[in-house]
Design a protein around this motif. Sequence first.
Motif, PDB file in Angstrom:
ATOM      1  N   ASN A 283     -18.528  18.618 -23.986  1.00 62.56           N
ATOM      2  CA  ASN A 283     -19.461  19.303 -23.081  1.00 62.56           C
ATOM      3  C   ASN A 283     -18.981  19.336 -21.635  1.00 62.56           C
ATOM      4  O   ASN A 283     -19.687  19.825 -20.754  1.00 62.56           O
ATOM      5  N   VAL A 284     -17.775  18.816 -21.380  1.00 58.78           N
ATOM      6  CA  VAL A 284     -17.255  18.766 -20.018  1.00 58.78           C
ATOM      7  C   VAL A 284     -16.344  19.964 -19.780  1.00 58.78           C
ATOM      8  O   VAL A 284     -15.446  20.251 -20.574  1.00 58.78           O
ATOM      9  N   LYS A 285     -16.588  20.655 -18.661  1.00 61.47           N
ATOM     10  CA  LYS A 285     -15.820  21.855 -18.343  1.00 61.47           C
ATOM     11  C   LYS A 285     -14.847  21.569 -17.199  1.00 61.47           C
ATOM     12  O   LYS A 285     -15.171  20.830 -16.271  1.00 61.47           O
ATOM     13  N   ALA A 312     -16.372   1.126 -23.253  1.00 62.76           N
ATOM     14  CA  ALA A 312     -17.230   0.966 -22.066  1.00 62.76           C
ATOM     15  C   ALA A 312     -18.608   0.452 -22.451  1.00 62.76           C
ATOM     16  O   ALA A 312     -19.270  -0.226 -21.651  1.00 62.76           O
ATOM     17  N   GLY A 313     -19.076   0.768 -23.666  1.00 61.45           N
ATOM     18  CA  GLY A 313     -20.355   0.247 -24.158  1.00 61.45           C
ATOM     19  C   GLY A 313     -21.533   0.568 -23.251  1.00 61.45           C
ATOM     20  O   GLY A 313     -22.363  -0.295 -22.955  1.00 61.45           O
ATOM     21  N   LEU A 314     -21.654   1.813 -22.830  1.00 59.79           N
ATOM     22  CA  LEU A 314     -22.650   2.182 -21.832  1.00 59.79           C
ATOM     23  C   LEU A 314     -24.051   2.329 -22.430  1.00 59.79           C
ATOM     24  O   LEU A 314     -24.225   2.811 -23.547  1.00 59.79           O
ATOM     25  N   THR A 315     -25.048   1.909 -21.631  1.00 65.20           N
ATOM     26  CA  THR A 315     -26.447   1.981 -22.054  1.00 65.20           C
ATOM     27  C   THR A 315     -27.274   2.872 -21.139  1.00 65.20           C
ATOM     28  O   THR A 315     -28.472   3.072 -21.378  1.00 65.20           O
ATOM     29  N   LEU A 334     -17.618   9.935 -19.340  1.00 64.06           N
ATOM     30  CA  LEU A 334     -18.516   8.774 -19.396  1.00 64.06           C
ATOM     31  C   LEU A 334     -19.835   8.997 -18.664  1.00 64.06           C
ATOM     32  O   LEU A 334     -20.829   8.324 -18.959  1.00 64.06           O
ATOM     33  N   ALA A 335     -19.853   9.909 -17.714  1.00 60.28           N
ATOM     34  CA  ALA A 335     -21.009  10.061 -16.826  1.00 60.28           C
ATOM     35  C   ALA A 335     -22.352  10.241 -17.531  1.00 60.28           C
ATOM     36  O   ALA A 335     -23.355   9.643 -17.105  1.00 60.28           O
ATOM     37  N   PRO A 336     -22.453  11.036 -18.625  1.00 59.36           N
ATOM     38  CA  PRO A 336     -23.772  11.223 -19.251  1.00 59.36           C
ATOM     39  C   PRO A 336     -24.400   9.932 -19.775  1.00 59.36           C
ATOM     40  O   PRO A 336     -25.624   9.875 -19.940  1.00 59.36           O
ATOM     41  N   ASP A 337     -23.590   8.904 -20.025  1.00 60.23           N
ATOM     42  CA  ASP A 337     -24.107   7.651 -20.576  1.00 60.23           C
ATOM     43  C   ASP A 337     -24.193   6.530 -19.544  1.00 60.23           C
ATOM     44  O   ASP A 337     -24.495   5.388 -19.897  1.00 60.23           O
ATOM     45  N   ALA A 338     -23.894   6.835 -18.282  1.00 64.27           N
ATOM     46  CA  ALA A 338     -23.907   5.814 -17.229  1.00 64.27           C
ATOM     47  C   ALA A 338     -24.974   6.125 -16.185  1.00 64.27           C
ATOM     48  O   ALA A 338     -25.463   7.250 -16.088  1.00 64.27           O
ATOM     49  N   ASN A 365     -24.304  12.683 -11.455  1.00 64.01           N
ATOM     50  CA  ASN A 365     -24.227  11.245 -11.161  1.00 64.01           C
ATOM     51  C   ASN A 365     -22.780  10.760 -11.051  1.00 64.01           C
ATOM     52  O   ASN A 365     -22.490   9.588 -11.270  1.00 64.01           O
ATOM     53  N   ALA A 366     -21.854  11.676 -10.706  1.00 64.74           N
ATOM     54  CA  ALA A 366     -20.447  11.313 -10.536  1.00 64.74           C
ATOM     55  C   ALA A 366     -20.021  11.571  -9.094  1.00 64.74           C
ATOM     56  O   ALA A 366     -20.272  12.655  -8.552  1.00 64.74           O
TER      57      ALA A 366
END
Length: 468
Positions: A283-285, A312-315, A334-338, A365-366
């Motif tokens: 989903n990243v462009k 990374a085990g992001l929550t 990683l941004a969507p999960d952080a 959020n980046a």
Amino acid sequence: MKTKKRKQTDGAELDVGREILLTIKRIGINGEGIGYYKKKAVFVPGALPGEVVEASITKVQSSYAEGKIKKIKQTSELRQTPFCPVYDECGGCQLQHMTYEGQLKAKEDMVRGAFERYTEMKELPLRPILGMDEPWNYRNKAQLQAGMRDGKVIMGLYAADSHRLVDIGDCPIQHPETNRMISAAREALEKLNIPVYNERKRTGVVRTIVARVGFETGEQQLILVTAEDKLPRTKELIAELRMRLPRLTSISQNINKRKTPLIFGDKTITLWGKEAIDESLGNVKFSLSPRAFFQLNPSQTVKLYNAVKEAAGLTGSELVVDAYCGVGTIALWLAPDARKVRGIEVIPEAVADAKRNAEKSGITNAEFYVGQAEKLLPQWVKRGERPDVIVVDPPRVGCDKALLDAILKAKPKRFVYVSCNPSTLAKNIADLLKEYKLEWVQPVDMFPHTAHVECVSKLILKKEAGKN
């Protein structure tokens, strides 16, 4: 009168020209077979594990020697006929003479061997390598030098340890469209009699042709790297290229007047079409300008980045720092999960690209910063902004010691190390093991038929390890 070369006897020392019988034990980091004579490693290009070869010594150093195959006395079941007709000359691939299953095992052994040499770990938590179902046509970018032979324009790579240009036609590891783009550029330059660069005489204009295709979008980018500001017959060249390549999206000229092994110069001009082409991963462009770095094997990149995400085990509550962010590929993955992701990069143009890619992907959020991670990290920690996860994807030389020291002081709960060099990965992890536990290493075959192997490593702060 010629003297007959003597075969090596058990009591003789190695010297150049000697012939020895050698059992090959493993594959080295450059794809050569490695055997041992009196505990000295002997590197033999083209030899495979399990083979017994008669080798002629070509170079002797205090800790190793090099040789070439005179005769294969016992052939490995892993040996196969290379698919590419110029494989033995080109140097772009190192392992086409080995079955793909054999290549994958050899790459796992490379990683295992590096950790045995550079760490004191008794057991390495190594996962099975992630290979490709179809390990051909995977590269999205070709960079070929231009030259002349027998009055014809050729495009290729320099043979190993030489400046002899090997003409490359349909490269089997390239995407078919990049092969077509290179072929069209060659034909157009020849038809219009546009002079190509002669490295020895330092005459001519066109040095290199770079062709890139978007696997997901189909957009095509062609860059002509020139040794002069003026590109002769530019309008006619554009017309020829557009006629031969109906899907072409962008034609650019990059100017590199310097005597340097670097492909690109500092100045790029858009001759026709879009300044950058579009591409996406999941989903990243991404917007790819002519000099923008982007992973060369998109399908394996998704596997690589998913391994990073797992490590990374992001929550959703974490502050993540990507310390070598480039154009933001890993950070944006990683941004969507952080909670928040911060990317750090020393190249201002890459940071500008990362910000554009975030906006293009709708990721808010980046944040991306120009600077050195070893300087910015301590500043953030001092302000009470301690990262929960740090990710690094450094160049082949590995992480700078100052950055490792900064990471050890920042003490993120999880540390994710993406590496293209098992040796520097193992060396760096050896320095981190006083504070971190290595949970697993995941090799990924990003470049089939070459000796390269990528790894994702998950490390957990020791005081956190018991909580997982």
